[in-house]
Enzyme design. Structure first.
Site, short mmCIF file in Angstrom:
data_model
loop_
_atom_site.label_atom_id
_atom_site.label_comp_id
_atom_site.label_asym_id
_atom_site.label_seq_id
_atom_site.Cartn_x
_atom_site.Cartn_y
_atom_site.Cartn_z
N ASP A 95 0.85 -1.20 0.00
CA ASP A 95 0.00 0.00 0.00
C ASP A 95 0.88 1.24 0.00
O ASP A 95 2.06 1.19 0.35
CB ASP A 95 -0.95 0.00 1.20
CG ASP A 95 -0.22 0.10 2.53
OD1 ASP A 95 0.69 -0.72 2.76
OD2 ASP A 95 -0.53 0.99 3.34
N GLU A 160 -0.10 -0.77 5.83
CA GLU A 160 0.92 -0.21 6.73
C GLU A 160 0.79 1.30 6.85
O GLU A 160 0.92 1.86 7.95
CB GLU A 160 2.32 -0.57 6.22
CG GLU A 160 3.44 -0.27 7.20
CD GLU A 160 3.93 1.18 7.16
OE1 GLU A 160 4.50 1.64 8.16
OE2 GLU A 160 3.71 1.85 6.14
#
Length: 454
Positions: A95, A160
């Site tokens: 991500d 994250e």
């Protein structure tokens, strides 16, 4: 193949030969708008990224599955068992943070673009560059050695950047996914390009919202100014108490005398890295490393007050701010946050004060005297041709603390392709392809040589 020096040239050749394919993979990954926030990007983009990552991990030789986490994100996990061998967990994430103002980018943030010897695009460094370097290392070792001499596990997180805790909960629920003797977290980088760096300290963090109320509504400054209790002025007075005249953080009862023992942060390099304007210098009276990684730092992140574009002649009856506190890895963030709250109450000169704790995260301090650290230092020395150094990082990587709790005996090391010119989380994020190649070689040498150290 046990002698690290004997395989270096072959691994180096394999990594170099794999770079075109790795950069093509990076281009495909950057094209995935994998911001884990449905308000900003289509959630299908995160699904596309996770499926692509799973395909790439499988191509590197690790059977991988896409696993849903409790926060709705998707993690890619896989393992190749090798009983009796050291177990190595390789971590990164797929991500990315939002691109912000697209018009502020020099080129399309979702198209990997070569310019001035660098590759630009959101996630090119953080953390898709780290991802392709990791997979390139795995591929090179398998090609040169025939198989990995260690048990390899791969975890690639999908949330994250949002710190929503999905992977930490998944690891707690399925500890076999992360069981390891050594954890290599590719989510940081070097203090300068080409200088191998191990991040050994992550600061803890806590933030609070402070609100000062003095009147039911704003009052005309011409009629009431001077006697009316100004909530905004009270708030500004309170916030000013968080810094000494030299700019160091000063919170009553909180130790601010720590000394950083890792690599020094050159002041001139800091001026450049932080993009300070001419005539503006760093805050505080200590060394840069002390101020960044060994002492607390309170930062006012935002203030709710009338914007200058909509100014009116009024004394404010209410004002609020978000204060973020970063503390050294060895400091208890909950105790520090409590001291911050009490300090803010004590230093608000008048008005009704409400203080709400918002976030809290523990820091991390690595234990660096184990055999895996010896192996990594040797691998980095060979790959980069320079002596490795250690550094701290002001940001947090939440899974690091979670894994340290789950696997207290594991050696945890943080490294990566990022360096100051990468401008992670900012416009025109980029990566130096040479950093990808050097990191991949270091990881390959580490995986090939680790059994010699254990």
């Amino acid at each position: 193949m046990n002698d690290l020096a004997a395989v270096r040239d072959r691994l180096s050749a394999a990594v170099s030969a794999g770079m075109p394919s790795a950069l093509a993979d990076l281009s495909r990954l950057v094209a995935c708008r994998s911001v884990f926030d449905a308000r900003i990007e289509d959630p299908a983009e995160c699904v596309r990224a996770a499926e692509l990552v799973a395909d790439l991990v499988r191509a590197a030789g690790v059977p991988a599955a896409v696993l849903p986490a409790s926060d709705g994100s998707l993690a890619v996990c896989g393992r190749v068992p090798l009983p009796g061998a050291p177990r190595v967990l390789l971590y990164t994430h797929h991500d990315v943070v939002p691109v912000g103002d697209v018009e502020a980018w020099t080129s399309d943030p979702w198209t990997l673009t070569a310019r001035d010897g660098r590759l630009f695009g959101r996630g090119a460094a953080d953390c898709k560059g780290n991802l392709v370097a990791t997979l390139l290392a795995l591929t090179a070792v398998r090609e040169v050695c025939g198989s990995w001499p260690v048990e390899v596990a791969v975890v690639i997180e999908g949330s994250e950047e949002q710190s929503t805790g999905g992977m930490a909960k998944l690891a707690a629920a399925q500890p076999d996914l992360v069981s390891a003797d050594v954890i290599v977290m590719a989510d940081t980088g070097n203090i300068e390009a080409g200088l191998p760096t191990l991040t050994t300290s992550l600061r803890g963090t806590g933030s609070v919202r402070i609100t000062v109320r003095t009147m039911d509504h704003a009052a005309h400054s011409g009629m009431f100014g001077g006697a009316a209790p100004d909530a905004l002025q009270a708030l500004l007075t309170t916030l000013a108490s968080l810094r000494s005249p030299s700019g160091e953080t000063t919170i009553d009862g909180l130790d601010a005398g720590g000394v950083w023992e890792g690599a020094a942060y050159d002041e001139q390099r800091f001026l450049s890295d932080a993009a300070l304007l001419p005539g503006v210098g760093p805050l505080g009276e200590g060394a840069i490393g002390d101020l960044l990684w060994a002492r607390p730092a309170a930062t006012v992140l935002a203030i709710d007050a009338p914007p200058t574009a909509r100014v009116t002649a009024a004394v404010q009856g209410e004002a609020s701010a978000i204060v973020n506190l970063r503390v050294p890895a060895t400091m208890d963030p909950a105790a520090a946050q409590h001291l911050l709250v009490e300090h803010l109450r004590r230093h608000t000169p008048y008005g009704l004060v409400e203080i709400e704790p918002l976030t809290l995260g523990r820091g991390f301090a690595a234990v660096t005297d184990g055999p895996a650290y010896d192996a990594m230092r040797e691998a980095m020395r060979a790959a980069y041709g320079r002596e490795p150094v250690t550094t701290g990082q002001g940001g947090s990587i939440p899974l690091t603390v979670a894994l340290a709790d789950l696997l207290p005996q594991a050696e945890i090391m943080l490294l990566g392709v990022e360096e100051p010119a990468s401008r992670i989380h900012a416009t025109d994020e980029s990566v130096d392809p040479a950093e990808i190649e050097r990191l991949a070689l270091a990881l390959a040498l580490f995986l090939a040589g680790l059994p010699n150290f254990c």
